[in-house]
Structure formats: C-alpha cells, structure tokens
Scaffold this motif. Sequence first.
Motif, short mmCIF file in Angstrom:
data_model
loop_
_atom_site.label_atom_id
_atom_site.label_comp_id
_atom_site.label_asym_id
_atom_site.label_seq_id
_atom_site.Cartn_x
_atom_site.Cartn_y
_atom_site.Cartn_z
N ALA A 47 0.82 -1.21 0.00
CA ALA A 47 0.00 0.00 0.00
C ALA A 47 0.85 1.26 0.00
CB ALA A 47 -0.94 -0.01 1.21
N TRP A 48 2.07 1.19 0.49
CA TRP A 48 2.95 2.36 0.55
C TRP A 48 3.28 2.90 -0.84
CZ3 TRP A 48 7.52 1.67 -2.01
CH2 TRP A 48 7.94 0.35 -2.20
N THR A 49 3.15 2.08 -1.88
CA THR A 49 3.51 2.54 -3.23
C THR A 49 2.58 3.64 -3.73
OG1 THR A 49 2.23 0.75 -4.25
CG2 THR A 49 4.56 0.34 -3.83
N GLU A 50 1.33 3.64 -3.28
CA GLU A 50 0.41 4.70 -3.69
C GLU A 50 0.91 6.05 -3.19
OE1 GLU A 50 -4.30 6.00 -3.19
OE2 GLU A 50 -3.68 3.93 -2.76
N LEU A 51 1.41 6.06 -1.95
CA LEU A 51 1.96 7.29 -1.39
C LEU A 51 3.21 7.73 -2.15
CD1 LEU A 51 2.26 9.47 0.84
CD2 LEU A 51 3.51 7.76 2.18
N THR A 52 4.14 6.81 -2.41
CA THR A 52 5.40 7.21 -3.04
C THR A 52 5.20 7.65 -4.49
OG1 THR A 52 5.85 4.87 -3.58
CG2 THR A 52 6.82 5.76 -1.56
N GLU A 53 4.25 7.06 -5.17
CA GLU A 53 3.96 7.52 -6.53
C GLU A 53 3.41 8.94 -6.52
OE1 GLU A 53 1.43 4.49 -8.08
OE2 GLU A 53 3.04 3.00 -8.21
N MET A 54 2.58 9.26 -5.53
CA MET A 54 2.07 10.61 -5.41
C MET A 54 3.19 11.59 -5.06
SD MET A 54 1.21 13.15 -3.08
CE MET A 54 1.15 12.22 -1.54
N LEU A 55 4.09 11.18 -4.17
CA LEU A 55 5.17 12.05 -3.71
C LEU A 55 6.26 12.26 -4.76
CD1 LEU A 55 5.62 10.86 0.00
CD2 LEU A 55 4.63 13.02 -0.79
N SER A 56 6.23 11.49 -5.83
CA SER A 56 7.25 11.63 -6.87
C SER A 56 6.66 11.93 -8.25
CB SER A 56 8.10 10.36 -6.95
OG SER A 56 7.29 9.22 -7.23
N GLY A 57 5.33 12.01 -8.33
CA GLY A 57 4.69 12.23 -9.61
C GLY A 57 4.54 13.70 -9.96
N GLU A 58 3.88 13.98 -11.06
CA GLU A 58 3.67 15.35 -11.52
C GLU A 58 2.87 16.14 -10.48
OE1 GLU A 58 1.75 17.69 -15.40
OE2 GLU A 58 1.83 15.49 -15.33
N GLY A 59 3.33 17.36 -10.20
CA GLY A 59 2.66 18.20 -9.22
C GLY A 59 2.82 17.74 -7.80
N CYS A 60 3.85 16.97 -7.52
CA CYS A 60 4.05 16.40 -6.18
C CYS A 60 4.39 17.50 -5.17
CB CYS A 60 5.15 15.35 -6.20
SG CYS A 60 6.79 15.99 -6.62
N PRO A 61 4.21 17.23 -3.88
CA PRO A 61 4.54 18.21 -2.85
C PRO A 61 6.04 18.53 -2.83
CG PRO A 61 3.15 16.47 -1.97
CD PRO A 61 3.60 16.01 -3.32
N ASP A 62 6.36 19.66 -2.23
CA ASP A 62 7.76 20.07 -2.06
C ASP A 62 8.37 19.45 -0.81
OD1 ASP A 62 7.76 22.29 -4.22
OD2 ASP A 62 6.06 22.81 -2.92
N LEU A 63 7.50 19.12 0.17
CA LEU A 63 7.95 18.68 1.48
C LEU A 63 7.11 17.48 1.93
CD1 LEU A 63 7.77 22.25 3.01
CD2 LEU A 63 9.89 21.14 2.33
N TRP A 64 7.73 16.65 2.75
CA TRP A 64 7.03 15.49 3.31
C TRP A 64 7.30 15.45 4.80
CZ3 TRP A 64 8.90 9.77 2.93
CH2 TRP A 64 7.91 8.91 3.45
N LEU A 65 6.23 15.48 5.59
CA LEU A 65 6.35 15.44 7.05
C LEU A 65 5.71 14.16 7.57
CD1 LEU A 65 6.83 16.65 9.88
CD2 LEU A 65 4.66 17.90 9.62
N VAL A 66 6.49 13.38 8.32
CA VAL A 66 6.01 12.15 8.94
C VAL A 66 5.87 12.40 10.43
CG1 VAL A 66 6.47 9.71 9.37
CG2 VAL A 66 7.13 10.73 7.18
#
Length: 264
Positions: A47-66
Amino acid sequence: MAGKKIWVTWLPDKENEAELQQTIKDLQMVGLEVSGAPWIDDLEKCAWTELTEMLSGEGCPDLWLVCGRSEDFTNARLTYGLSVSCSFLDFHNPALKMFVQNIEGTELPQLPTLLQGGEVLNNAAGWAAKVVAAAYGAPQATAKTDIHSTIIAHSAIGQWFEVGPAVGEAEWVGAMFGITGEDCEITFQAVGDRGQLPEKAVNEYPSSGIKAEIGDDEFTACALQNKISSEQSYYVKVKGFPQKIMFGGHPGTDQADVTIITLS
C-alpha cells in the motif's frame, strides 16, 4: 508566487486528533499548502507505493512530514514501510525534503537507516518556521554515492530490491544480496536493464542459501557472477519484510565490500 506544498503522513491510528489539527494549523499559519492522510499499514499489498507515486509524480509536494509517537517509530511494520518508501523516493524524487516529528515532544528513538535522512523536528512553539525555511531554502544536496539502490513493488508482482553500480561507476563482477529477519526469504534473483524487471535473464553461476555473519547478524544471501554495468541492476525478489538487507560485489572479488541497510 505559488505557495509551497507539504504532505503530512500521520502514523497514529485514529488517535491524537487534537495534535493532528494543531499540526495542520501550525503549517498553514506559515503559509504552506497542507495536504495529507493517515498511514495505511498494509505491507502485504504494498500500500505504501500509492503514497510514493504521489510524492514523486507530476505536481508532487515540495515537502514530506512524517508525524508519530515514540511507539510508532519503534513499530517494525511502520518503520519498514517508511524505509522502503524512502528507498523509492531517494531514487525517484531525491529533491523531496523530508521531516520527522515525534508529536509527544520527546526525543525520537533510533531510526532505521533510510529514515535518518529526514530532518528531525520537535513540537515546541515555532517549529513550523523551520519547515517553511527549508521550503524556500536552497535545494538539498544529493549525497554522492557509487551505489544505485531502490525498490520495485506491487501487490501483483511482490517486492524486488534493485541494486547496482551508480551511473558512471565501474561494472560489478558479480553480486550478492542478503537479508535478516523472521518469516522472510529470497525467492528469485536476476540481472537486467536498469529501472525495469527483466522479462528474461540468464544467471551465471547462481547460488542461494548462503550464510554470512556480519557483526552480530547472520544474513541469508544469494549471489551470481554476471557482470553488472551502470546501465543494469541486480534484482532480488524478497518475500516478507526483512529487518536488514546487505548487498555488494560477489564474494572473493576485490568488490566484496558490502552495504548494510536497517529497514525496521
């Protein structure tokens, strides 16, 4: 000028709602565009791949906070999922700036290898200012390495660790890959073009079930003697969720130094 975007991954399961709302408010107060979602704990379906694809795809965020509690950052399933997410993002979006925050305000426990690349935040007043400063600061320098390492995963094909020489580095004369942990095993190995699993492969002198003691750990490893150029990768399919992985050149060569990564 468009505002910087941050994605918040929230580890507590349906808990700490007040802390979540305060976190969002603090980030919005410094001018960040805030989006996010709870962490989905389903390693079996990748399930983590959905997150990583969003975080690396077009228009992705500049920052990631966990964000999480001490118990979240010592939960092997959570830290494993975050670690493989970092492995994917380190290759597919190395410019993404990552932050890690213990919402309890206490010191974080020792984090696995790949999570140590995130900047640790406390939750004292003004903490969000550090985040916005990073958002508008110079891009973080990518550490130079002579190793290529990432992961390919999908619920239909399982998880494959991908390693090899970095672009421009000398070819490997063979390779070895090992794992530690319970209920996990190496099920396949192959060499192919970088970035995609090979449809066909010929393994030269493959071996499996190798026992290698490194420090206090015993790794179960596989190896082969194919030459691996910087345009190729060594792919190893692993069932389960290893605590640590180890990889490097084939034993007995002058490239036999190994890299060890703690995942959980």
